[in-house]
Design a protein around this motif. Structure first.
Motif, PDB file in Angstrom:
ATOM      1  N   UNK A 219       0.839  -1.197   0.000  1.00 21.54           N
ATOM      2  CA  UNK A 219       0.000   0.000   0.000  1.00 21.54           C
ATOM      3  C   UNK A 219       0.871   1.243   0.000  1.00 21.54           C
ATOM      4  N   UNK A 220       1.873   1.250   0.858  1.00 26.04           N
ATOM      5  CA  UNK A 220       2.766   2.400   0.950  1.00 26.04           C
ATOM      6  C   UNK A 220       3.532   2.598  -0.355  1.00 26.04           C
ATOM      7  N   UNK A 221       3.974   1.502  -0.941  1.00 30.15           N
ATOM      8  CA  UNK A 221       4.692   1.553  -2.222  1.00 30.15           C
ATOM      9  C   UNK A 221       3.817   2.216  -3.297  1.00 30.15           C
ATOM     10  N   UNK A 222       2.551   1.784  -3.381  1.00 30.36           N
ATOM     11  CA  UNK A 222       1.656   2.317  -4.419  1.00 30.36           C
ATOM     12  C   UNK A 222       1.307   3.780  -4.180  1.00 30.36           C
ATOM     13  N   UNK A 223       1.420   4.255  -2.923  1.00 31.63           N
ATOM     14  CA  UNK A 223       1.104   5.669  -2.662  1.00 31.63           C
ATOM     15  C   UNK A 223       2.124   6.595  -3.324  1.00 31.63           C
ATOM     16  N   UNK A 224       3.381   6.169  -3.356  1.00 32.59           N
ATOM     17  CA  UNK A 224       4.402   6.970  -4.027  1.00 32.59           C
ATOM     18  C   UNK A 224       4.134   7.013  -5.538  1.00 32.59           C
ATOM     19  N   UNK A 225       3.714   5.901  -6.086  1.00 35.47           N
ATOM     20  CA  UNK A 225       3.431   5.828  -7.519  1.00 35.47           C
ATOM     21  C   UNK A 225       2.198   6.666  -7.841  1.00 35.47           C
ATOM     22  N   UNK A 226       1.183   6.572  -6.995  1.00 39.05           N
ATOM     23  CA  UNK A 226      -0.111   7.231  -7.221  1.00 39.05           C
ATOM     24  C   UNK A 226      -0.050   8.746  -6.999  1.00 39.05           C
ATOM     25  N   UNK A 227       0.548   9.158  -5.888  1.00 38.79           N
ATOM     26  CA  UNK A 227       0.543  10.580  -5.533  1.00 38.79           C
ATOM     27  C   UNK A 227       1.724  11.367  -6.100  1.00 38.79           C
ATOM     28  N   UNK A 228       2.890  10.728  -6.242  1.00 37.43           N
ATOM     29  CA  UNK A 228       4.091  11.442  -6.688  1.00 37.43           C
ATOM     30  C   UNK A 228       4.521  11.052  -8.097  1.00 37.43           C
TER      31      UNK A 228
END
Length: 375
Positions: A219-228
């Protein structure tokens, strides 16, 4: 000065001071028979030689040639010009690629090498082994396109090959082998690709909730991809020291960036609170087995495999979704929320608005119909 046969001054490299910022040049004097006096000549170092080592190698060869003529009694009208070098595509292109090999990732290098093999195979098929770089006009380009289609390449693949081959010609321009590209770029019409697939809002929420409960690291990994909009491959190489907590951003160095440029990626208000998970950590953001922080880099396929598992558990595995879909989804949500396309271009780190426009069209966010509004 020497009085051997004809007065002269031997060629030397200037400026003498290696710390000088001035452009390097060779200067010598030879006897001008018609004017009955010494005539001084300055030969500037070609701009394609950048380093001191390259300059000295060029100067050594050029000075030896000039002085040999002067010492044999040469004078104006007798010093032979430097022999013109013939640069054929088959000889110079492989050389250019090998010289830049260390600057490419392996996959990128292999892609350029494949394009190189295709243009060489074309030249061989047409018995054009001796075709010079400057001779590759639109006539040959058209034949090359026909050749690519004849061996089963799609329009999209043809366009990709032409872009890659164009890099070789650009390198020739940079090295002053040719003044400019000898052809105009031609692009074939492509059928819209279905590769870029963003999550529906419903599927996005289902997947996010599952990861929060079952795989927080993913989940944390995908947040960087999604938001940044950080690419998965870049993210796996990022370290905690790359996070600038004070400036609320992430430094992505050219060593890991896709475009090989240093970038500063801003962190939005949604992603920022999640960075608390990295406070006090060292090493990679995602270490071995995607552990938060770690001395050993995350395995190559770990994030992809875990994401694929999540899709399968939720019955979403046959809808075209992938780990990269989080970047696509983030771009869609940002555009739909009113983020200006110019700002989105900078956030996505695209080199031009055209690329961003094509990207959004591939996601069906922008259509040609929008351009007809208010006609």
């Amino acid at each position: 000065m020497s009085d051997h046969l004809h007065p002269h001054k031997l060629a030397e490299l200037y400026p003498k001071n290696v710390k000088s910022k001035g452009r390097y040049y060779i200067k010598f004097s030879a006897w001008d028979i018609s004017a009955n006096e010494l005539k001084t000549i300055v030969t500037w170092c070609p701009s394609r030689y950048k380093t001191e080592k390259e300059v000295k190698e060029w100067a050594k060869e050029e000075i030896a040639r000039i002085n040999a003529v002067l010492l044999s009694g040469g004078h104006f009208g007798k010093i032979e010009p430097t022999k013109k070098v013939v640069h054929t595509i088959k000889t110079i292109f492989p050389e250019l690629l090998e010289k830049r090999k260390d600057t490419f990732r392996k996959r990128s290098y292999d892609t350029y090498k494949t394009a190189l093999k295709k243009i060489i195979a074309f030249l061989d098929s047409k018995k054009l082994e001796g075709l010079q770089v400057c001779e590759f006009t639109n006539l040959y380009l058209s034949d090359f396109v026909d050749y690519l289609i004849s061996i089963g390449n799609s329009n999209s693949t043809v366009n990709n090959v032409l872009e890659l081959v164009g890099w070789f010609f650009e390198q020739c321009v940079n090295k002053e082998i040719i003044e400019k590209k000898p052809y105009r770029v031609v692009k074939l019409t492509e059928t819209q690709s279905a590769v870029n697939v963003a999550f529906t809002i419903e599927h996005q929420r289902v997947l996010e909730n599952w990861m929060l409960e079952n795989d927080f690291e993913l989940y944390l990994f995908t947040r960087f991809v999604y938001h940044a909009f950080i690419r998965p491959k870049e993210l796996k190489a990022l370290q905690v020291v790359n996070i600038d907590f004070d400036r609320r951003g992430i430094n992505i160095t050219g060593a890991i960036s896709k475009n090989r440029k240093n970038d500063f990626v801003p962190i939005n208000t949604t992603l920022y609170p999640l960075l608390k998970n990295f406070v006090g950590k060292q090493g990679f953001l995602f270490g071995r087995s995607m552990a938060i922080g770690g001395k050993i880099k995350c395995q190559e396929n770990e994030p992809y495999n875990r994401h694929a598992k999540a899709l399968k558990v939720l019955g979403l595995e046959n809808l075209g979704y992938s780990l990269y879909s989080w970047k696509h989804t983030g771009a869609v949500r940002a555009y739909q929320s009113g983020v200006d396309i110019k700002k989105l271009q900078r956030l996505l780190r695209h080199s031009s608005l055209t690329i961003t426009d094509i990207y959004l069209r591939s996601l069906n966010v922008i259509t040609d119909i929008e351009n007809l509004a208010g006609w």
